[in-house]
Enzyme design. Structure first.
Site, PDB file in Angstrom:
ATOM      1  N   HIS A 398      40.932  44.271  32.431  1.00  0.00           N
ATOM      2  CA  HIS A 398      39.757  45.134  32.383  1.00  0.00           C
ATOM      3  C   HIS A 398      40.039  46.627  32.523  1.00  0.00           C
ATOM      4  CE1 HIS A 398      35.557  45.700  32.098  1.00  0.00           C
ATOM      5  NE2 HIS A 398      35.152  44.686  32.825  1.00  0.00           N
ATOM      6  N   SER A 514      25.950  46.286  34.517  1.00  0.00           N
ATOM      7  CA  SER A 514      26.801  47.189  33.761  1.00  0.00           C
ATOM      8  C   SER A 514      26.106  47.654  32.498  1.00  0.00           C
ATOM      9  CB  SER A 514      28.109  46.480  33.404  1.00  0.00           C
ATOM     10  OG  SER A 514      28.935  47.315  32.639  1.00  0.00           O
TER      11      SER A 514
END
Length: 685
Positions: A398, A514
């Site tokens: 990530h 997010s």
């Protein structure tokens, strides 16, 4: 003649930017949803398509990520805190915020603005965000790496491990070459596709200089998105270093890394002339690996990537020093050669071939999220994992990106492999000497390294066992139903998550959703703080225990939740949340050794950043479900999708502080309650 306004940011007075639901459609979460009518030509085996508009055409003119005004950031921060704190706690936090605005915070803000003006080719969050990820010493598996599962091939004949692996590899390589040749269609959201998702639009913007191309697209109500993360998708890895890891990309490497039963294999997927190896040859090499009779590797080094990063950095150094071939490079016969570790690091990507075939959704989640670690290399930018029965997923590291490039890759590969596959059930693998071409990596391991591997397997097994998962499929209503009710589908799902937690624990907690800021150059993400006073009030109304509120009152409460969530989504997508602004000021203060203001020492600031409900949505026809580990010991990781056919949830947690199965039951009840209200029935009647 068309004129371009000399503006440095998108006009937020535009009617589009006053509709948070449209923001969700444009920018999404952990990914971008864009129209891809390509108006391009197919060009043989090398490219997925040949875009009329170059991939990087809009990059130079993308607007700069704005830094919010400090007073706006603090107002938004206090709004989020007021949902979570009692009166006495909130009054103290408010005093800290007021002091921050007029004293130390103002100086930190001015410093951040000054830094930003010197770095117009990036964004103010880029350095702090990369640094946060790369300095984190926690293992990347479970903690950071998410997964996304492909929808099965609609033709069951192609749900064969060898066939699907070959087709997925071929399309992956074509995607890579298309992007690197600057021929991949740029990511653009078309507000009015009939007007802008056209050949005329593409011919128009192609003629514009790169320095103003964004504004030409904006004139059409089309919104180009940042594509800088794509460069880290292939030939990329995260290397463990003490204190701070390193991201490395080597575009010269032409080989694919394949893992099976903990063994590692390499073969060139790109030839000397830069062309993709023919499908039947790739198929032959994969078949050779699948037919390899070697048993499970008891000393599989992949499990070392599950270690604490400092520990892994130490062990990796010892691994490289354990044998000449293990090193990043070694000297032999008068030349330097790439050692095994360099070959792993520089590989195009990892193809993981699993011998297992997990059947139920929870077992599938466990396999794609973490497995047992022996047949994984979690440090690579992404791994393409294919089970024995051809279930397929991507697990990605990530730090280099937020899923923008991964989801585009994901969609393109799924589309091509399900409509124009390269190998078929009757395809015969090429008659080549795979035994001479496929290289098996046999790392030299001393007794101490074998002990490290054994210990890593044991500790990883314990970590994975501490995680629990559950899954929910819901069919009573869907995305179109919610749109018909004039509600934002995402806001309703977020409310359902809030209500489920309220049912289980009777309170509202810090929540993270997010949201991509890819509308801006080098944008990363912003946080939608979806636990609001409106959701808290609506939860209390639904759970009042008796029919104290009419259906009309409950319907109005849902509408208010949708309205505020749409507003927060709009602000986040435009870089107008509070999380990244406060985070960046704190980061640079710590870098400079400046004493932190009281706002950052306030227990409430620490509490709101201990995310109990970490949530993310990902919707695409190519995606079954995605997931990630809960980020706190007492929290839940909630991946969800609201589609036209169903609603899906994938939830993780760490018992015993929480119970994921009870939470999923509460989610089902919450969705039932929402459905009752929208159908004009009281949920308690």
């Amino acid at each position: 003649m068309l004129r371009f306004r000399a503006v440095s940011r998108i006009n937020t007075n535009d009617k589009l930017f006053n509709n948070g639901h449209r923001y969700k459609q444009i920018f999404g979460c952990r990914g971008i949803q864009v129209s891809q009518a390509l108006y391009s030509t197919s060009v043989g085996n090398d490219f997925i398509h040949e875009s009329i508009v170059p991939s990087d055409h809009f990059q130079k003119s993308l607007p700069h990520l704005p830094i919010p005004k400090i007073e706006n950031t603090l107002t938004r921060y206090l709004n989020s805190q007021s949902t979570l704190l009692g009166e006495e706690q909130f009054n103290y936090t408010k005093k800290c915020a007021e002091a921050f605005a007029y004293r130390d915070g103002s100086a930190l803000h001015d410093d951040l603005v000054a830094r930003d003006k010197l770095n117009k080719q990036t964004s103010y969050v880029t350095e702090p965000w990369f640094d946060m990820y790369l300095r984190d010493r926690k293992p990347v598996s479970l903690t950071h790496n998410p997964f996304i599962t492909f929808t099965d091939d609609p033709n069951p004949k192609y749900m064969d491990q060898l066939l699907r692996a070959t087709n997925m590899v071929m399309s992956s390589l074509r995607f890579m070459k298309t992007f690197r040749a600057n021929l991949l269609e740029p990511d653009v959201f078309h507000l009015n596709p009939k007007k802008s998702d056209t050949l005329q639009f593409r011919k128009f913007v192609r003629r514009l200089p790169k320095s103003v191309s964004f504004y030409g697209a904006y004139w059409y109500k089309a919104f180009p998105l940042d594509m800088s993360q794509y460069a880290n998708l292939f030939n990329s890895t995260r290397i463990p270093r003490h204190n701070k890891d390193e991201l490395v990309v080597d575009e010269t490497a032409k080989h694919l890394l394949v893992m099976r039963k903990g063994h590692m294999y390499l073969f060139d997927a790109i030839d000397r002339d830069g062309n993709i190896v023919s499908p039947d040859v790739v198929m032959a090499h994969i078949k050779y690996i699948l037919d390899d009779p070697r048993p499970q590797n008891d000393n599989a080094i992949g499990v070392l990537t599950t270690l604490n990063r400092d520990k892994w950095a130490t062990v990796r150094t010892q691994l490289c020093n354990a044998g000449e071939m293990n090193e990043s490079a070694f000297f032999s016969k008068g030349v330097y050669n790439d050692g095994y570790m360099k070959l792993v690091d520089s590989a195009l990507f990892v193809l993981v071939l699993d011998d297992d075939a997990p059947a139920d959704p929870n077992a599938i989640t466990r396999n794609f999220l973490h497995g047992d670690g022996t047949n994984r290399w979690f440090d690579k930018s992404f791994s393409l994992i294919i089970t024995k029965d051809a279930k397929t997923a991507v697990n990605f590291e990530h730090s280099w990106g937020d899923g923008v490039a991964v989801l585009r890759y994901f969609n393109e590969v799924w589309k091509e492999t399900t409509t124009k596959p390269f190998v078929h059930p009757d395809t015969v693998p090429a008659n080549v000497h795979s035994d001479r071409i496929v290289q098996k990596l046999e790392f030299a391991l001393d007794p101490k390294l074998k002990e490290y591997i054994s210990d890593a397997r044991s500790s990883y097994a314990e970590r994975c066992a501490s995680l629990d998962v559950d899954h929910l499929e819901y069919y009573k209503f869907n995305k179109q139903y919610l749109k018909d009710k004039k509600l934002s589908p995402d806001s309703v799902l977020q409310f359902a998550i809030q209500l489920a937690y309220y049912k289980q624990f009777g309170k509202t907690v810090p929540t993270y959703e997010s949201c991509s800021t890819a509308a801006f150059k080098k944008g990363r993400t912003e946080t939608i703080r979806s636990a609001t006073k409106e959701t808290k009030r609506a939860c209390a109304m639904v759970e009042s225990g008796e029919i104290m509120h009419s259906v009309q009152d409950l319907t109005l409460a849902l509408q208010e939740c949708s309205t505020i969530h749409s507003k927060l989504t709009k602000e986040a997508a435009m870089g107008q949340g509070w999380d990244r602004h406060l985070f960046a000021m704190k980061y640079y203060a710590e870098q400079a050794g400046t004493p932190l203001p009281e706002l950052y020492k306030d227990p409430a600031y620490n509490y709101i950043n201990q995310i109990t409900l970490s949530t993310s949505t990902l919707t695409s026809p190519a995606v079954v479900i995605g997931g990630f580990g809960a980020v706190t010991p007492n929290g839940y990781g909630v991946g969800y999708a609201v589609e036209n056919e169903r609603i899906g949830f994938n939830v993780t947690n760490y018992p015993p502080e929480t119970n994921v199965h009870e939470f999923v039951n509460c989610l089902r009840e919450s969705l039932d309650d929402v459905y009752s209200i929208l159908e004009g029935k009281h949920p308690r009647s």
